[in-house]
Design a protein around this motif. Structure first.
Motif, PDB file in Angstrom:
ATOM      1  N   ASP A 822      79.777 -42.075   2.817  1.00  0.00           N
ATOM      2  CA  ASP A 822      79.974 -42.007   4.266  1.00  0.00           C
ATOM      3  C   ASP A 822      79.113 -43.048   4.978  1.00  0.00           C
ATOM      4  OD1 ASP A 822      81.701 -39.769   4.005  1.00  0.00           O
ATOM      5  OD2 ASP A 822      79.960 -38.459   3.832  1.00  0.00           O
ATOM      6  N   LYS A 825      80.787 -46.469   4.455  1.00  0.00           N
ATOM      7  CA  LYS A 825      81.962 -46.693   5.304  1.00  0.00           C
ATOM      8  C   LYS A 825      81.563 -46.820   6.779  1.00  0.00           C
ATOM      9  CE  LYS A 825      84.412 -46.245   1.601  1.00  0.00           C
ATOM     10  NZ  LYS A 825      84.756 -47.459   0.835  1.00  0.00           N
ATOM     11  N   ARG A 826      80.555 -46.088   7.188  1.00  0.00           N
ATOM     12  CA  ARG A 826      80.114 -46.165   8.594  1.00  0.00           C
ATOM     13  C   ARG A 826      79.504 -47.524   8.903  1.00  0.00           C
ATOM     14  NH1 ARG A 826      81.023 -45.538  13.733  1.00  0.00           N
ATOM     15  NH2 ARG A 826      79.271 -44.777  14.984  1.00  0.00           N
ATOM     16  N   ASP A 829      81.690 -50.035  10.645  1.00  0.00           N
ATOM     17  CA  ASP A 829      81.828 -49.969  12.097  1.00  0.00           C
ATOM     18  C   ASP A 829      80.717 -50.751  12.799  1.00  0.00           C
ATOM     19  OD1 ASP A 829      84.090 -48.320  12.003  1.00  0.00           O
ATOM     20  OD2 ASP A 829      82.879 -46.492  11.912  1.00  0.00           O
ATOM     21  N   ILE A 868      72.567 -44.956  12.166  1.00  0.00           N
ATOM     22  CA  ILE A 868      73.327 -44.081  11.249  1.00  0.00           C
ATOM     23  C   ILE A 868      72.480 -42.868  10.863  1.00  0.00           C
ATOM     24  CG2 ILE A 868      74.263 -43.946   8.901  1.00  0.00           C
ATOM     25  CD1 ILE A 868      75.280 -46.838   9.309  1.00  0.00           C
ATOM     26  N   GLU A 871      72.827 -40.370  13.406  1.00  0.00           N
ATOM     27  CA  GLU A 871      74.145 -39.729  13.296  1.00  0.00           C
ATOM     28  C   GLU A 871      74.156 -38.694  12.173  1.00  0.00           C
ATOM     29  OE1 GLU A 871      76.718 -43.625  14.873  1.00  0.00           O
ATOM     30  OE2 GLU A 871      76.642 -43.141  12.737  1.00  0.00           O
ATOM     31  N   VAL A 883      81.549 -38.606  13.186  1.00  0.00           N
ATOM     32  CA  VAL A 883      81.708 -40.051  13.209  1.00  0.00           C
ATOM     33  C   VAL A 883      81.501 -40.682  11.833  1.00  0.00           C
ATOM     34  CG1 VAL A 883      79.318 -40.622  13.802  1.00  0.00           C
ATOM     35  CG2 VAL A 883      81.180 -42.079  14.646  1.00  0.00           C
ATOM     36  N   LEU A 884      80.706 -40.035  10.991  1.00  0.00           N
ATOM     37  CA  LEU A 884      80.461 -40.560   9.642  1.00  0.00           C
ATOM     38  C   LEU A 884      81.632 -40.268   8.714  1.00  0.00           C
ATOM     39  CD1 LEU A 884      76.819 -39.426   9.733  1.00  0.00           C
ATOM     40  CD2 LEU A 884      77.406 -41.684   8.869  1.00  0.00           C
ATOM     41  N   SER A 887      84.713 -42.408   9.438  1.00  0.00           N
ATOM     42  CA  SER A 887      84.596 -43.865   9.375  1.00  0.00           C
ATOM     43  C   SER A 887      85.304 -44.399   8.123  1.00  0.00           C
ATOM     44  CB  SER A 887      83.113 -44.251   9.332  1.00  0.00           C
ATOM     45  OG  SER A 887      82.500 -43.711   8.166  1.00  0.00           O
ATOM     46  N   PRO A 888      85.705 -45.673   8.172  1.00  0.00           N
ATOM     47  CA  PRO A 888      85.587 -46.604   9.291  1.00  0.00           C
ATOM     48  C   PRO A 888      86.673 -46.364  10.333  1.00  0.00           C
ATOM     49  CG  PRO A 888      86.697 -47.689   7.478  1.00  0.00           C
ATOM     50  CD  PRO A 888      86.325 -46.326   6.985  1.00  0.00           C
ATOM     51  N   HIS A 889      86.416 -46.839  11.551  1.00  0.00           N
ATOM     52  CA  HIS A 889      87.360 -46.680  12.650  1.00  0.00           C
ATOM     53  C   HIS A 889      88.108 -47.993  12.872  1.00  0.00           C
ATOM     54  CE1 HIS A 889      84.378 -43.475  13.208  1.00  0.00           C
ATOM     55  NE2 HIS A 889      85.352 -42.804  13.805  1.00  0.00           N
TER      56      HIS A 889
END
Length: 950
Positions: A822, A825-826, A829, A868, A871, A883-884, A887-889
C-alpha cells in the motif's frame, strides 16, 4: 567552483547544502560520517591510482579520437550478428531517450504501463514469427538463450519417468561456435553430456532427453527439420531450435515443425552491432512449459476497476523462492533492446518485414548466381541470407581487406558470406569484383536483385503473422513518434523523479557518457571483426579492465558476463576451475548466508555446487560462529563463500576480514557480490576485505542505465590465482591462459555500453569516485535521520549509521490494515517510484538514494514518506476504504462526475504542494496479479480472446 568538473554535475548535493545535511545527521564532516560507517581496518590507505579526471568536453574529444581508430569495413561475417538499419525515429525516441533508458524494471506495474505494452509487442512478434505459444520479455544473447533452452528441457525431462536419469543432449554441428561454447560451459556442472554431431545421421537413441538445431545452419544451409523433430518426438526427445528471426518472415517457423523451444537474437531488428551487444535474445516455448521458462514474462490482467492492465506475469524471480532448486539464475531481460526490436516490428509491420527478408534473400541469391557464372562453386543447396563458396581464402582475404570488406573464412578453401538489410546492389557488385580480382577473372555487373527462392518450396512460410492493429497502424514516422511518446508518458523514469531502490543504485546516467553510443564508429563493429579493425574498442576495453582492477584491488577482469547473474555464475565457474586445476574436484560446497540474494544459491547450483546456508543474527549480520562451525565441518569439500558487502541489510559488517580469513583457512575462496559496490569505491575494495573474486554491476555502480530492466553488464574481477581461468571465446581468442569456455556469446559481452562506465570512471577520476561513494553514504544517512521518529530503520552499523542504503520497518503497520504494498502504490500519487519492496526482509522497504540526488529531491521524498506515515496513522483495520488502500489514483478517477471516497480528490491526487507543479498520473489502478496468472495472456491477443478469458 570548477564548473567544468564532471563530479560537480554528477553529484547532487551542493556545497552549500552540506552543513545542513551533516547537522541533520549529527556529524561535523563527511570524513566523520565515513569513519562512523566504515570499519577502520578495511579503509584504503592511499587514493586510487587512476588517471586525472577529464572534463566532459575533454572526454567527448577523447572518445571521438578513440572511435576513429575503429575501422568501419563492410562486414559479411554473420555467425548470428548482422548489420541492421536502426530507424532514426526509434534511435532518437527510444535509444537516446532518458524517458526509456533510465526507467527501472516494471515491478510497479501501474507506473510502467507504456514499457509493458512495448515488451508485450516484442513478445507477440516473437510468438508469431516462431510459431510458438508463449515468449518471454527477452534474454541476454543467443548463446545464453540456447543454454537456457537446454536447462528447460532438462527440467521438463522429469515429467517423463522413462527419461528421469537420461542426461545426453544432442547439439547439431551446425550450431554457432559461440553458442556451442556457452552450452559446454553450462552443461558439465549440471550433469549434462553434450553429444555434437550431424543431425542427418543422428540415431535418436533413448539416452537423449533433448536436442538443439540451428536454422539456418551456421554457414547458411537451410534444412527442413520436420522429420527430425517427428522422429525425436517418437523417441521422447524434445527439440530446441536456434532460429534467425528475420528468416522466419520467409521460412516455415520451427513451431510449425514441432519444436519445443525456439531461441535466437533480435539484433537484426534495428539494434546496433555494438561489438557484440547489448542485444535482445528471444525465448519462445509451449504454454505447458511456462513454469520452467527463464527470465520475465509480461502478461495481461485487469486493474481494480476491471480495466485492462499489464504486469510481469507468474513469479518472475522464482530463484528468490526456489533458490538452489531454481533452474535459472536469470532475473533480468534486455528490455531497452527488446523495446527497440518490438518497435522495429511495429514500424515495419508484417509487409515491411517480408519486404526486408525478401530483399536480403534476393541479394544472397543474386550474389550466388553471379559467382556461379564466374565459375565459383556455391556449396549451400538451400539458403536464406548466407552463401558458402569455394575459393582460395588467402587470395580473397587480401583483396577483400584492401577494399575494406570482411568475409568469414571457414578454412583455406571455404568462405562464408552473410548479407543483410543494408546490402545494396552496389555492395553485391563490389563483392563480385573482389572475387574476380582475387581469382583473376573478368567481373560481371548486376543491375537488380534476382527474386527467386533458393530453398525448397515446402519451407516457404504460408502462415500469416502480426495481424494485430498495433503492427499495422504506425508506419509513418509521425504516427510512430506519437505512439512512442504515448507509451513513454505512462512510465515513470529518472527524468521525472528519484527512484530510490535499495540494492539497485539508480544514479544519473550522464548524457556525456551516453552520446558515444550513437556514433557508428562504436555501434557498427562486428564482434568477430579482426582485432586490427577494432583498435579503439581494444584500447577502451583494456583501459576499463585496468580501471576496474584498480578500483577492486584485483589482478584481472573479464567484461564478458552481460548481467549481474551471469557475473555471479562466471565468478563461481572460475573458482570451480581453480579448484580443479589443483586436483580438488571434490570441493563443491558453497556457504551462503540466509540473507543473500536469491540469485546466489541459484548460481551456485548451476555451477555444480551444493549450497549450505549459514545463519544471520538478529542485527542482520552474518552469524560468524555458525559460519565457523560450517566452514570447519565442510573444510575438506569447501569451495567458496558467497557474501554481499556491505551486507544486503545495508551495513558494513566489522567482522568481514575475520570471515574471509576463516574461509581461506579452510581451503575455500571468497566470492563477493558487487551489488552494493557503490558504498565501497575509493574507500575500501573487495581485495582489502579478503575476497578472491567479485562481480560488478556496471548498470548500478558504474552508471550504465537500467533501461527498464536491461541492459546490464556484470564483469568479474579476480585475484592473481584466478586470472588464468577467465573465460574465452571460440572465434576471437580472449580470457586467461587456461580459460574456461564462454560465459556469453560475444568475446567482450555487451561491449557498446562499456563506453558508459569507461566515461564515468574517466570523467570522475580517483577523487570524484571517492566523493560519489561519500555522497551516497551522506544521502542515505540524511534520509535515515529525516525519517527517524516516523519509521524505524531495521539495521544499522555499530555506530548507528547506514551504508548507502537502509531498510525501513513497515510490518507493524499491519495493525492498521496497511501492507508495505500500500505504501508502494501510494508513493505513485506523490510522484515517486517505490523503494525496493519486501527484499531482503518481507514487509519492509529498502531505500537507496544514490549520490546523484540533490537536497531538494531528498526532502521531497522524505516529505512524501512522512505524509504517508500520517495517512497510515489515520487508517483503521476495520475500514479499508482509505487513501492508501485505494492508491494509486488515476486521472480517470479524479475526473469522474461522482466521488464516492471518504477523502477529497485533493487528498487523493495532490496531498502535498509540490505535486501540482509536476504531476505524474498512473494510467491504471492496481493490477490484479492473481487474475492475470489464472488467465495468462502474454501477447497482443485480439480483444475477443481477452473477453473470453474474462
Amino acid at each position: 567552483m570548477k564548473t567544468d568538473a564532471f563530479a560537480l554535475r554528477h553529484i547532487g548535493p551542493r556545497e552549500t547544502d552540506l552543513q545542513h545535511m551533516l547537522q541533520t545527521i549529527g556529524v561535523e564532516s563527511i570524513e566523520q560520517l565515513v569513519y562512523e560507517t566504515l570499519p577502520d581496518d578495511i579503509r584504503l590507505k592511499a587514493p586510487l591510482n587512476l588517471d586525472p579526471a577529464m572534463t566532459e568536453y575533454e572526454f567527448s574529444n577523447h572518445i571521438l579520437q578513440l572511435g576513429n581508430k575503429n575501422k568501419l569495413f563492410k562486414t559479411y561475417i554473420g555467425l548470428g550478428y548482422n548489420q541492421a538499419i536502426v530507424p532514426a525515429v526509434i534511435q532518437r525516441n527510444v535509444f537516446e531517450n532518458p524517458g526509456w533508458y533510465t526507467a527501472y524494471t516494471p515491478y510497479q506495474a501501474e507506473i510502467a504501463q507504456g514499457r509493458l505494452e512495448a515488451i508485450l509487442n516484442f513478445q507477440t512478434t516473437v510468438i508469431e514469427l516462431t510459431g510458438m505459444e508463449i515468449a518471454n520479455a527477452s534474454l541476454l544473447d543467443e548463446g545464453t538463450a540456447a543454454a537456457e533452452a537446454m536447462a528447460l528441457l532438462l527440467d521438463v525431462r522429469s515429467r517423463d519417468q522413462k527419461k528421469n536419469n537420461v542426461n545426453k543432449f544432442f547439439v547439431s554441428e551446425e550450431i554457432l561456435p559461440q553458442t556451442l561454447s556457452v552450452l559446454q560451459t553450462r552443461a558439465t556442472p549440471i550433469g549434462v553430456e553434450l553429444v555434437i554431431g550431424n543431425h542427418e545421421t543422428f540415431d535418436f537413441s533413448t539416452e537423449f532427453f533433448g536436442a538443439i538445431l540451428q536454422y539456418p545452419g551456421k554457414y547458411g544451409q537451410v534444412y527442413d527439420y520436420t522429420s527430425f523433430i517427428e522422429k525425436a518426438a517418437a523417441n521422447e526427445i524434445k527439440v530446441a531450435v536456434a532460429a534467425d528471426i528475420l528468416s522466419l518472415a520467409k521460412l516455415t517457423p520451427p513451431g510449425e515443425m514441432g519444436a519445443a523451444v525456439v531461441v535466437g537474437t533480435t539484433q537484426r531488428f534495428g539494434i546496433p552491432l555494438g561489438y557484440g551487444g547489448p542485444h535482445a535474445a528471444y525465448f519462445a516455448t509451449k504454454d505447458e512449459y511456462k513454469r520452467s521458462m527463464p527470465g520475465r514474462i509480461i502478461g495481461v490482467t485487469v486493474d481494480t476497476n476491471g480495466n485492462r492492465a499489464l504486469r510481469m506475469a507468474l513469479q518472475t524471480r522464482e530463484q528468490h523462492i526456489k533458490r538452489d532448486k531454481a533452474t535459472s539464475n536469470i532475473c533480468t531481460a534486455q528490455v531497452l533492446l527488446s523495446v527497440m526490436a518490438g518497435m522495429y516490428a511495429v514500424y515495419h509491420g508484417p509487409k515491411g518485414l517480408q519486404y526486408i527478408a525478401n530483399k536480403v534473400h534476393a541479394a544472397a541469391a543474386t550474389l550466388a548466381n553471379e559467382l556461379k557464372t564466374l565459375g565459383i562453386e556455391q556449396v549451400n543447396s538451400a539458403f536464406f541470407d548466407t552463401i558458402l563458396v569455394k575459393a582460395d581464402a588467402k587470395k580473397v582475404k587480401a583483396v577483400a581487406e584492401a577494399n575494406e570488406v570482411n568475409f568469414y573464412y571457414v578454412d583455406e578453401n571455404t568462405i562464408s558470406i552473410s548479407l543483410n538489410e543494408t546490402t545494396s546492389v552496389s555492395d553485391v557488385n563490389d563483392i563480385i569484383t573482389i572475387f574476380a580480382e582475387a581469382l583473376s577473372l573478368q567481373p560481371s555487373t548486376v543491375s537488380d536483385f534476382t527474386e527467386t527462392n533458393h530453398y525448397p518450396e515446402n519451407l516457404n512460410r504460408t502462415s500469416a503473422f502480426l495481424a494485430h492493429d498495433v503492427f499495422n497502424k504506425y508506419h509513418s514516422e509521425t504516427a510512430l513518434m506519437r505512439y512512442i511518446k504515448m507509451l513513454e508518458r505512462k512510465d515513470l523514469a529518472l527524468n521525472h523523479s528519484m527512484i530510490s531502490l535499495g540494492s539497485c543504485t539508480m544514479k544519473l546516467n550522464a548524457a556525456a557518457e551516453m552520446l558515444p553510443l550513437s556514433n557508428p564508429n562504436w555501434n557498427n563493429i562486428h564482434p568477430f571483426a579482426p582485432l586490427d579493425q577494432a583498435q579503439g574498442y581494444q584500447e577502451m576495453l583494456k583501459k576499463l579492465e585496468q580501471q576496474l582492477n584498480v578500483i577492486t584491488g584485483f589482478a584481472g577482469t573479464t567484461l564478458q558476463p552481460n548481467s549481474g547473474a551471469q557475473g555471479e555464475y562466471a565468478g563461481l565457474m572460475v573458482i570451480r576451475a581453480y579448484h580443479q586445476s589443483r586436483g580438488d574436484d571434490h570441493r563443491n560446497i558453497a556457504l551462503i548466508p540466509s540473507s543473500a540474494h536469491g540469485t546466489n544459491p541459484a548460481s551456485a547450483a548451476m555451477a555444480g555446487m551444493k549450497v549450505v546456508v549459514t545463519k544471520t543474527l538478529e542485527n542482520g549480520n552474518i552469524d560468524v560462529e555458525d559460519l565457523r562451525e560450517k566452514a570447519i565441518l565442510h573444510k575438506d569439500n569447501l569451495s567458496c563463500l558467497m557474501v554481499t558487502y556491505p551486507s544486503t541489510h545495508g551495513v558494513f559488517e566489522s567482522a568481514i576480514k575475520e570471515i574471509t580469513q576463516l574461509i581461506h583457512d579452510n581451503g575455500g575462496q571468497v566470492y563477493m557480490d558487487g551489488a552494493n559496490m557503490n558504498a565501497q569505491v575509493g574507500l575500501t575494495n573487495p581485495a582489502t576485505i579478503g575476497a578472491d573474486v567479485c562481480h560488478l554491476n556496471l548498470h548500478k555502480t558504474f552508471a550504465i542505465p537500467h533501461g527498464g530492466g536491461g541492459p546490464g553488464v556484470g564483469p568479474i574481477c579476480v585475484a592473481p590465482q584466478l586470472v588464468p581461468f577467465l573465460p574465452g571465446n571460440p572465434v576471437i581468442p580472449t580470457g586467461g591462459e587456461t580459460a574456461i569456455t564462454a560465459i556469453s556469446a560475444a568475446p567482450w559481452g555487451s561491449a557498446l555500453v562499456c563506453l558508459i562506465s569507461y566515461g564515468y570512471i574517466s570523467m570522475l577520476g580517483a577523487d570524484g569516485l571517492k566523493s560519489c561513494t561519500e555522497h551516497a553514504i551522506l544521502n542515505a544517512n540524511y534520509i535515515k535521520e529525516k525519517l527517524n521518529g516516523h519509521y524505524d530503520t531495521l539495521y544499522s552499523g555499530e555506530m548507528g549509521r547506514a551504508a548507502h542504503e537502509m531498510i525501513l520497518e513497515c510490518r507493524p503497520f499491519k495493525q492498521k490494515g496497511i501492507e508495505v504494498t500500500d505504501i508502494a502504490k501510494r508513493l505513485m500519487d506523490y510522484g515517486f517510484h517505490a523503494p525496493t519492496v519486501s527484499f531482503p526482509v518481507a514487509g519492509t522497504l529498502m531505500i537507496e538514494p544514490t549520490e546523484s540526488e540533490n537536497l531538494e529531491e531528498l526532502d521531497r521524498f522524505c516529505d512524501a514518506m512522512i505524509s504517508i506515515r500520517k495517512e497510515i496513522e489515520a487508517a483503521t483495520i476495520e475500514d479499508s476504504n482509505n487513501v492508501l488502500k485505494n492508491s494509486p489514483h488515476t486521472l480517470a478517477m479524479l475526473t469522474t462526475e461522482t466521488w464516492e471516497f471518504p477523502y477529497t480528490r485533493e487528498q487523493a491526487a495532490f496531498p502535498l504542494e509540490y505535486i501540482a507543479e509536476n504531476k505524474f498520473w498512473p494510467s491504471v489502478r492496481r493490477a490484479d496479479d492473481a487474475f492475470g496468472d489464472r488467465n495468462l495472456i502474454c501477447s497482443c491477443a485480439p480483444i475477443e480472446a481477452y473477453m473470453e478469458e474474462n
